[in-house]
Write a protein that holds these residues in place. Structure first.
Motif, PDB file in Angstrom:
ATOM      1  N   SER A 256       0.851  -1.187   0.000  1.00 52.57           N
ATOM      2  CA  SER A 256       0.000   0.000   0.000  1.00 52.57           C
ATOM      3  C   SER A 256       0.887   1.238   0.000  1.00 52.57           C
TER       4      SER A 256
ATOM      5  N   ASP B 249     -13.154  -4.032  -1.078  1.00 54.97           N
ATOM      6  CA  ASP B 249     -13.161  -3.112   0.045  1.00 54.97           C
ATOM      7  C   ASP B 249     -12.440  -3.803   1.199  1.00 54.97           C
ATOM      8  N   LEU B 250     -11.329  -3.232   1.659  1.00 54.96           N
ATOM      9  CA  LEU B 250     -10.489  -3.927   2.631  1.00 54.96           C
ATOM     10  C   LEU B 250     -11.155  -4.052   3.998  1.00 54.96           C
ATOM     11  N   GLU B 251     -12.001  -3.121   4.346  1.00 52.91           N
ATOM     12  CA  GLU B 251     -12.638  -3.194   5.663  1.00 52.91           C
ATOM     13  C   GLU B 251     -13.725  -4.260   5.695  1.00 52.91           C
ATOM     14  N   SER B 252     -14.584  -4.278   4.689  1.00 51.16           N
ATOM     15  CA  SER B 252     -15.695  -5.235   4.675  1.00 51.16           C
ATOM     16  C   SER B 252     -15.347  -6.547   3.997  1.00 51.16           C
TER      17      SER B 252
ATOM     18  N   LYS C 241      -7.677   1.910   1.298  1.00 45.19           N
ATOM     19  CA  LYS C 241      -8.939   1.281   1.709  1.00 45.19           C
ATOM     20  C   LYS C 241      -9.484   0.284   0.696  1.00 45.19           C
ATOM     21  N   ARG C 242      -8.961   0.312  -0.516  1.00 43.20           N
ATOM     22  CA  ARG C 242      -9.454  -0.582  -1.568  1.00 43.20           C
ATOM     23  C   ARG C 242      -8.279  -1.209  -2.309  1.00 43.20           C
TER      24      ARG C 242
ATOM     25  N   SER D 164      -5.641   1.526  -3.491  1.00 45.12           N
ATOM     26  CA  SER D 164      -6.065   2.914  -3.657  1.00 45.12           C
ATOM     27  C   SER D 164      -5.140   3.805  -2.836  1.00 45.12           C
TER      28      SER D 164
ATOM     29  N   ASP E  13      -5.653   5.882  -0.542  1.00 42.95           N
ATOM     30  CA  ASP E  13      -5.969   5.924   0.883  1.00 42.95           C
ATOM     31  C   ASP E  13      -5.849   4.561   1.552  1.00 42.95           C
TER      32      ASP E  13
END
Length: 672
Positions: A165, A234-237, A215-216, A211, A213
């Motif tokens: 990242s 989507d890394l969180e979900s 997050k993706r 991404s 930020d």
């Protein structure tokens, strides 16, 4: 491209529940074999290498190259190069500066991936396997402590494609650790050390880009050279969203975030605005405002590499134009051309923007110079050489540059004979009417491509043996459009062999070539092509060198590592299908080994996960039944290629001796 020798084990008769119907009843002659075992090397019927040949080869075998992996810190490059037995990681901190060796292993290292400039820790990730088995594990090298730590499971899994990242806290990679077959995408937190499978859908998944930020993650599901499916996680979900593919099926190359919102740059051969596309062109899509553009539509060639600077101000891409790489740089967000220096004709790799976005590092390789690191200054279009790799003290002015030719083959396109591109080397100063022996060097893949890259072996053959060397890009090669790429699929396999037959016809028409002295040389799928050429045109081939080649498609597919099987079925056909079984039975060289009338040299690595060593064993035994000279070389510490210098040097010396004896010498078919 390598493997080993021993007695023909019963399991070679080859996972035969599927393939028995495809194999002939083979009866092998009891031929005396002169066998020698030296360390990891096993050789059969290979004479001692003359000291004179060893001396002649010495300088050619002491060339080396340097390949850019990326920037580490603000001003240093990580490069891969070899100063001893294997390729290792080095750091270079100024143009023509000292190459500081950082890793010291008996096995070569690969997948060198430096952490981004803004990372809390400075270092890089690298991969390493054991003896060429390709079960590569990922490791972190810390530049401050100089310690190395294992990042993956350390077991019999394949781990590849490491990707950081933007802030260096996350590392994505592909791994077969869950099933041994499927490539899942894993994400590791580099601060806590926790890792999880982010995409575990089955198939072959590859991370493409985080991404800005973090997050993706852009991902790709690779099916074949003709078919891939992009998406985003989507890394969180953990939610996976697949992108629509125009036309339902297409090939994709690199996929990169454009540095803002959801906009992306990517390469694809999807139809564009209803018009079909033969090539993977550079495209831009912004789903927020709906903008969709084809940026390289005026370049009728594939875009092979895309890189976006961390600051989002520049994009670099490389197009493959008839096997020759061309670099272009665009300013962002306006996508206007940026001046770049003239680069030598050859290959470009390892694109990497500096952390400040002002410089672009790359690897340049040409037919007459090995790979080296260069840096382009974007403000003034300057080109600075950072490494100068050795060429064994040889006079590079005597190195041969190839000519790009096209020769006609057997079928027609739009009423005209199709032509096959090839790179053609002749000795410097050779007269146009000198009758030169010929070596046809056939690439692997089969979706590979012959390009004008530096090969010290090719230069030795041209300069010291006085032969012409031709690298054809037969149908099925990449780089010439998706229609050309698919011309050899499944049941059309032997059409590519006919392209070699057409090359033999072309050679016979050239006043400067000797059609009675032609050898074929190739590795992996190219090894199959060597064997197939020798069975289809036995009276026209003087000698053949098969390196880790496929000898029977049924046994190959049954024994290749499980994680590769479906990928190869997409290209060659499914050995479980009775119709394809019949095709394999008809075309496989093992079933036609009795037609081979020329001397054969087979070289293999025992740990090869792609083309198992059993493919070499069975063709060696079969051709020896013809009472033909067969040399066999097996390395117990190599896989799909010879990566250790000692092994590579011995193979090259044995190959040159084989060509001297059977291509250039007086010994003809039947001599032992």
């Amino acid at each position: 491209m390598s493997e080993r020798v021993s007695n023909f084990p019963s399991r070679v008769i080859i996972g035969m529940a599927v393939c028995a119907a495809m194999l002939p009843l083979l009866v092998f002659a009891a031929e005396p074999v002169a066998r020698e075992e030296v360390g990891s090397r096993v050789s059969e019927n290979i004479p001692s290498i003359p000291a004179k040949l060893t001396d002649q080869l010495n300088r050619y075998q002491n060339t080396r190259g340097a390949s850019v992996a990326g920037w580490v810190g603000a001003d240093c490059l990580i490069v891969g190069t070899r100063f001893a037995e294997t390729n290792q990681a080095h750091r270079v901190c100024q143009p023509m500066g000292t190459r500081e060796q950082l890793t010291f292993y008996n096995e070569p290292v690969g997948s060198l991936t430096p952490a981004p400039g803004g990372s809390a820790r400075t270092g890089f990730v690298f991969s390493r396997d054991a003896g060429g088995d390709e079960f590569s594990q990922l490791y972190w090298f810390d530049m401050e402590s100089r310690d190395t730590s294992l990042l993956t499971d350390g077991k019999r899994s394949q781990n590849s494609g490491p990707l950081f990242s933007a802030n260096g806290t996350l590392l994505a990679y592909s791994s077969t650790s869950r099933t041994g077959k499927d490539y899942d995408i894993w994400v590791r937190d580099m601060q806590t050390g926790s890792a999880k499978a982010l995409v575990a859908e089955g198939g072959a998944w590859v991370p493409q880009d985080f991404s800005p930020d973090g997050k993706r993650l852009l991902v790709m599901n690779y099916v074949s050279a003709n078919e891939s499916y992009p998406g985003e996680v989507d890394l969180e979900s953990g939610k996976l969203t697949m992108f629509p593919v125009d036309g339902g099926k297409a090939a994709f190359g690199d996929f990169r975030f454009a540095g803002k919102d959801n906009a992306v740059f990517f390469a694809s051969d999807e139809p564009f605005k209803g018009k079909p596309s033969e090539f993977k062109t550079l495209r831009f899509h912004d789903p927020v405002n709906g903008e969709f553009r084809q940026i390289s539509g005026d370049i009728p060639w594939d875009v092979d590499a895309i890189e976006v600077a961390d600051d989002g101000r520049h994009l670099a891409y490389v197009s493959n134009e008839d096997g020759i790489d061309k670099l272009r740089v665009l300013s962002l967000p306006d996508r206007q051309p940026v001046a770049v220096p003239d680069l030598p004709i050859g290959l470009i790799g390892g694109l990497s923007f500096s952390p400040d976005g002002k410089r672009l590092a790359m690897t340049l390789n040409t037919a007459t110079s090995p790979s080296d690191a260069y840096v382009v200054g974007l403000a003034d279009a300057s080109l600075t050489r950072w490494t100068m790799s050795e060429v064994g003290g040889l006079d590079t002015s005597k190195f041969a540059s190839p000519t790009l030719i096209r020769y006609p083959t057997f079928d027609k396109v739009k009423g005209k004979l199709r032509t096959i591109p090839a790179f053609y080397y002749r000795p410097v100063g050779a007269s146009a009417d000198s009758k030169l022996p010929v070596v046809i060097n056939i690439h692997g893949g089969p979706e590979g491509q012959a390009t004008p890259y530096f090969s010290s072996t090719t230069q030795y053959m041209v300069d010291q043996l006085g032969v012409a060397v031709i690298y054809p890009n037969v149908r099925g090669s990449s780089g010439y459009g998706k229609s050309y790429l698919q011309l050899d699929n499944a049941a059309k396999r032997e059409d590519s062999v006919k392209d070699i037959g057409a090359l033999l016809d072309w050679i016979a028409e050239q006043p400067g070539l000797d059609a009675s002295r032609v050898a074929v040389f190739g590795g992996s799928y190219g090894g199959y092509m060597v064997l197939a050429t020798m069975t289809n045109y036995p009276e026209r081939i003087r000698a053949g060198i098969d390196i880790v080649g496929i000898s029977h498609f049924g046994t190959f597919l049954n024994n290749t590592e499980e994680y590769r099987r479906d990928l190869r079925r997409a290209e060659y056909g499914d050995e479980r299908d009775p119709k394809m079984q019949a095709v394999f039975a008809r075309i496989s060289p093992l079933n036609n080994a009795g037609k081979i009338r020329a001397p054969l040299f087979v070289a293999q690595g025992k740990n090869d996960p792609r083309v198992p060593w059993t493919e070499a064993e069975q063709i060696v035994k079969a051709v020896r039944g013809n009472d033909q000279p067969v040399w066999y070389l097996l390395f117990n510490d190599e896989g799909h290629g010879f990566r250790k210098k000692t092994n590579s040097d011995y193979f090259t010396a044995a190959s040159m001796l084989f060509l001297e004896k059977y291509l250039l010498g007086d010994e003809q078919v039947g001599d032992q």
